[in-house]
Motif scaffolding. Structure first.
Motif, PDB file in Angstrom:
ATOM      1  N   ASN A  25       0.852  -1.186   0.000  1.00 13.54           N
ATOM      2  CA  ASN A  25       0.000   0.000   0.000  1.00 13.54           C
ATOM      3  C   ASN A  25       0.893   1.243   0.000  1.00 13.54           C
ATOM      4  N   ASN A  26       1.153   1.784  -1.164  1.00 12.36           N
ATOM      5  CA  ASN A  26       1.995   2.975  -1.288  1.00 12.36           C
ATOM      6  C   ASN A  26       1.131   4.232  -1.306  1.00 12.36           C
ATOM      7  N   VAL A  27       1.254   5.033  -0.250  1.00  8.12           N
ATOM      8  CA  VAL A  27       0.406   6.218  -0.082  1.00  8.12           C
ATOM      9  C   VAL A  27       1.208   7.505  -0.223  1.00  8.12           C
ATOM     10  N   HIS A  28       2.300   7.617   0.527  1.00  7.60           N
ATOM     11  CA  HIS A  28       3.081   8.857   0.581  1.00  7.60           C
ATOM     12  C   HIS A  28       4.361   8.701  -0.253  1.00  7.60           C
ATOM     13  N   PHE A  29       4.504   9.568  -1.264  1.00  8.70           N
ATOM     14  CA  PHE A  29       5.624   9.459  -2.205  1.00  8.70           C
ATOM     15  C   PHE A  29       6.646  10.563  -1.963  1.00  8.70           C
ATOM     16  N   MET A  30       7.896  10.242  -2.274  1.00 11.16           N
ATOM     17  CA  MET A  30       9.015  11.145  -1.988  1.00 11.16           C
ATOM     18  C   MET A  30       9.270  12.158  -3.096  1.00 11.16           C
ATOM     19  N   THR A  31       8.743  11.930  -4.279  1.00 14.25           N
ATOM     20  CA  THR A  31       9.038  12.791  -5.428  1.00 14.25           C
ATOM     21  C   THR A  31       7.871  13.741  -5.692  1.00 14.25           C
ATOM     22  N   GLU A  32       8.192  14.914  -6.238  1.00 16.14           N
ATOM     23  CA  GLU A  32       7.174  15.939  -6.456  1.00 16.14           C
ATOM     24  C   GLU A  32       6.149  15.557  -7.512  1.00 16.14           C
ATOM     25  N   ASN A  33       6.572  14.788  -8.511  1.00 14.78           N
ATOM     26  CA  ASN A  33       5.640  14.460  -9.596  1.00 14.78           C
ATOM     27  C   ASN A  33       4.706  13.298  -9.259  1.00 14.78           C
ATOM     28  N   LEU A  34       4.850  12.709  -8.079  1.00 16.98           N
ATOM     29  CA  LEU A  34       3.937  11.659  -7.627  1.00 16.98           C
ATOM     30  C   LEU A  34       3.210  12.145  -6.374  1.00 16.98           C
ATOM     31  N   LYS A  35       1.930  12.443  -6.546  1.00 18.02           N
ATOM     32  CA  LYS A  35       1.129  12.942  -5.432  1.00 18.02           C
ATOM     33  C   LYS A  35       0.827  11.806  -4.457  1.00 18.02           C
ATOM     34  N   ASP A  36       0.599  12.166  -3.196  1.00 18.02           N
ATOM     35  CA  ASP A  36       0.158  11.181  -2.216  1.00 18.02           C
ATOM     36  C   ASP A  36      -1.183  10.593  -2.641  1.00 18.02           C
ATOM     37  N   ARG A  37      -1.349   9.295  -2.431  1.00 19.88           N
ATOM     38  CA  ARG A  37      -2.542   8.581  -2.891  1.00 19.88           C
ATOM     39  C   ARG A  37      -3.574   8.529  -1.755  1.00 19.88           C
ATOM     40  N   ILE A  38      -4.216   9.654  -1.512  1.00 20.05           N
ATOM     41  CA  ILE A  38      -5.231   9.721  -0.455  1.00 20.05           C
ATOM     42  C   ILE A  38      -6.415   8.829  -0.850  1.00 20.05           C
ATOM     43  N   GLY A  39      -6.871   8.020   0.079  1.00 23.32           N
ATOM     44  CA  GLY A  39      -7.968   7.087  -0.197  1.00 23.32           C
ATOM     45  C   GLY A  39      -7.488   5.659  -0.366  1.00 23.32           C
ATOM     46  N   SER A  44      -0.701   1.468  -5.875  1.00 27.43           N
ATOM     47  CA  SER A  44       0.368   2.441  -6.071  1.00 27.43           C
ATOM     48  C   SER A  44       0.098   3.270  -7.319  1.00 27.43           C
ATOM     49  N   HIS A  45       0.970   4.218  -7.590  1.00 24.55           N
ATOM     50  CA  HIS A  45       0.980   4.894  -8.879  1.00 24.55           C
ATOM     51  C   HIS A  45       1.600   3.942  -9.903  1.00 24.55           C
ATOM     52  N   GLY A  46       1.241   4.125 -11.176  1.00 24.05           N
ATOM     53  CA  GLY A  46       1.829   3.275 -12.209  1.00 24.05           C
ATOM     54  C   GLY A  46       1.591   3.835 -13.589  1.00 24.05           C
ATOM     55  N   THR A  47       2.128   3.161 -14.573  1.00 28.06           N
ATOM     56  CA  THR A  47       1.840   3.427 -15.976  1.00 28.06           C
ATOM     57  C   THR A  47       1.956   2.091 -16.701  1.00 28.06           C
ATOM     58  N   GLU A  48       2.004   2.094 -18.015  1.00 30.37           N
ATOM     59  CA  GLU A  48       1.964   0.832 -18.753  1.00 30.37           C
ATOM     60  C   GLU A  48       3.111  -0.088 -18.341  1.00 30.37           C
ATOM     61  N   GLY A  49       2.744  -1.237 -17.767  1.00 28.00           N
ATOM     62  CA  GLY A  49       3.733  -2.269 -17.495  1.00 28.00           C
ATOM     63  C   GLY A  49       4.540  -2.095 -16.234  1.00 28.00           C
ATOM     64  N   ILE A  50       4.280  -1.047 -15.428  1.00 32.61           N
ATOM     65  CA  ILE A  50       5.077  -0.839 -14.219  1.00 32.61           C
ATOM     66  C   ILE A  50       4.232  -0.253 -13.099  1.00 32.61           C
ATOM     67  N   VAL A  51       4.724  -0.423 -11.862  1.00 30.56           N
ATOM     68  CA  VAL A  51       4.215   0.331 -10.721  1.00 30.56           C
ATOM     69  C   VAL A  51       5.401   1.076 -10.119  1.00 30.56           C
ATOM     70  N   TYR A  52       5.109   2.093  -9.320  1.00 31.77           N
ATOM     71  CA  TYR A  52       6.165   2.901  -8.728  1.00 31.77           C
ATOM     72  C   TYR A  52       6.340   2.584  -7.250  1.00 31.77           C
ATOM     73  N   GLY A  53       7.609   2.564  -6.810  1.00 33.36           N
ATOM     74  CA  GLY A  53       7.891   2.613  -5.393  1.00 33.36           C
ATOM     75  C   GLY A  53       7.732   4.047  -4.931  1.00 33.36           C
ATOM     76  N   VAL A  54       7.715   4.257  -3.613  1.00 33.09           N
ATOM     77  CA  VAL A  54       7.506   5.615  -3.109  1.00 33.09           C
ATOM     78  C   VAL A  54       8.691   6.527  -3.422  1.00 33.09           C
ATOM     79  N   ASP A  55       9.827   5.937  -3.847  1.00 33.72           N
ATOM     80  CA  ASP A  55      10.982   6.740  -4.251  1.00 33.72           C
ATOM     81  C   ASP A  55      10.912   7.166  -5.714  1.00 33.72           C
TER      82      ASP A  55
END
Length: 486
Positions: A265-279, A333-344
């Motif tokens: 469950n990735n909620v709070h991200f360290m990078t500016e272009n990935l917003k926190d996933r509230i909800g 988490s956040h993601g795009t085609e074929g990947i998900v993102y770690g909070v970093d």
């Protein structure tokens, strides 16, 4: 159910295909090698390539079969979907392509080489090049431009170092890499081609206005043209190839606990272009309730980096699962085609998520269902005009995938190329509908039926972004061999 994409006309097809990345175009060229000569294909761009296929009557406004199979192999399910191939047919096609069989006349050896090339990194390519140079098979100058598996395989085909009638050299190359997984793919090809009819006749799986006989120019297929005038539909093929079985088997699901349910469950991200996933916590809580009720042992992690996620996947795959009947992994988490993102902000490709659980790496789960539920976007985000609705994506494109081995299910929140929706207050459409269907219907229906219900219920949701209403439909991909009852 409303369609989630606008169908592409033949006139617009060239524009859509031009949007493919250079690497995707390179793969497409590779898959066309038996249709277009080596001497001309190297100099072609995507427009030239499509025009050549059209001139050869391999594709047309009424005939997308060849192109659809290429797109599935490349990982551009979104374009295949726009050509009219629905998720069910894509799953079936992917299964046959895994067995090096084509409905549209794609050469089986080319499919094998594409599969091998896709699994090779630049380091693998350089190891093979070093081996070939040491053995003095070809000159150093010949290999100067080889940086990926497709460039390498194209070159080896061109100099006739590898061919379909003798697989020994291909086996030698993968043994240099010490890649048992690639060796198994060659063995599968070898087994299938030694036990089946070489002249596997293509059949149609999408409606065509003109049912003409095959125009493929592969010499091996010319003798079959007169027998291929009456193309069968995909449904007819399924009925003749795999007769309906009213007594389908189901996986054993009696152990207590049933198995591990791993939740990221990735909620709070360290990078500016990935917003926190509230909800996202709302989704996590529902998943914990549902799979606890299904008698799974829950292991949950919050806000992990890409490396930490990989480590936890490795730890769970190394556990002894012999007493378990199933494995479940949920990623929010956040993601795009074929990947998900770690909070970093680092990217974790889908194959890196599933590969630790493949039979050679996790023998105690062999033959057991491995279910992955991924709440993340698979395409570009839109600018939201509503505070309550957000997207779980970033504008980076990597092909989606599903593990080739049997007994896997990948249930994606949305089809390739599209966003998935999440409410800050109520959680994501996909996970919330998934949990509701599982709660209400698991005593009566199996997993595949319930996922259809999830598709239907999510498709009825409306996402208001500015003044525009957007839709979403999930995309389950499966190599399961039996029914799953929780």
């Amino acid at each position: 159910m409303e369609s989630d994409v606008e169908r592409v006309t033949f006139e617009d097809l060239f524009k859509v295909m031009k949007g493919m990345t250079e690497f995707e175009t390179e793969q497409f060229k590779f898959l066309c090698l038996r249709s277009i000569p080596f001497r001309t294909i190297d100099q072609m761009d995507i427009t030239d390539l499509l025009q050549s296929l059209e001139e050869k009557k391999i594709i047309s406004a009424d005939k997308y079969n060849f192109l659809t199979e290429c797109l599935i192999l490349i990982g551009r399910m979104d374009i295949a979907h726009q050509l009219g191939c629905n998720t069910f047919n894509m799953n079936l096609l992917a299964s046959h392509l895994h067995e090096y069989k084509s409905f549209a006349g794609l050469n089986s050896f080319i499919i094998l080489l594409h599969t091998l090339a896709k699994g090779m990194g630049e380091e693998d390519v350089q190891k093979i090049v070093a081996y070939l140079l040491k053995a003095a098979y070809v000159s150093r100058e010949t290999f100067k431009m080889c940086h990926n598996g497709f460039q390498l395989m194209s070159l080896l085909l061109k100099v006739r170092h590898i061919h379909a009638n003798n697989l020994n050299r291909l086996f030698d190359l993968v043994q240099v890499l010490k890649r048992k997984d690639l060796e198994e793919k060659i063995k599968l090809y070898q087994d299938i081609n030694s036990s089946s009819d070489e002249s596997y006749k293509p059949t149609s799986y999408m409606p065509e206005k003109n049912k003409n006989k095959s125009n493929d120019d592969d010499d091996d297929d010319k003798s079959d043209k007169n027998t291929d005038n009456k193309e069968r539909s995909l449904e007819h093929y399924k009925m003749t190839a795999e007769p309906c079985d009213t007594n389908l088997q189901h996986y054993k699901m009696t152990a207590k606990p049933r198995g591990i349910c791993l939740i990221f469950n990735n909620v709070h991200f360290m990078t500016e272009n990935l917003k926190d996933r509230i909800g996202s916590d709302v989704d996590k809580d529902e998943l914990v309730k549902v799979f606890t009720n299904f008698h799974f042992e829950i292991i949950e992690y919050r806000d992990l980096t890409k490396t930490e996620m990989q480590e936890k996947l490795g730890e769970v795959s190394s556990m002894d699962h012999r007493e378990y009947d199933c494995f479940v992994c949920c990623i929010l988490s956040h993601g795009t085609e074929g990947i998900v993102y770690g909070v970093d902000g680092e990217r974790l490709p889908y194959p890196s998520i599933t590969s630790p659980f493949q039979p050679l790496k996790c023998k105690s789960l062999t033959g057991k269902p491995k279910l992955f539920f991924i709440q993340a976007c698979q395409g570009l985000a839109y600018q939201s005009g509503e505070e309550d609705i957000e997207f779980d994506c970033l504008p980076i494109s990597v092909p989606p995938s599903i593990p080739h081995e049997a007994d896997f299910l990948m249930a994606y929140a949305t089809v390739s190329g599209y966003v998935s929706f999440r409410s800050k207050k109520n959680g994501s459409w996909f996970i919330q509908n998934l949990c509701k269907v599982f709660r209400d219907c698991s005593k009566k229906y199996d997993l595949s039926d319930m996922l259809l219900m999830v598709n239907n219920s999510v498709s009825k949701e409306d996402g208001l972004v500015g003044n525009q209403i957007y839709k979403q439909v999930p995309a389950p991909l499966s190599t399961l061999r039996k029914k799953v009852f929780f």
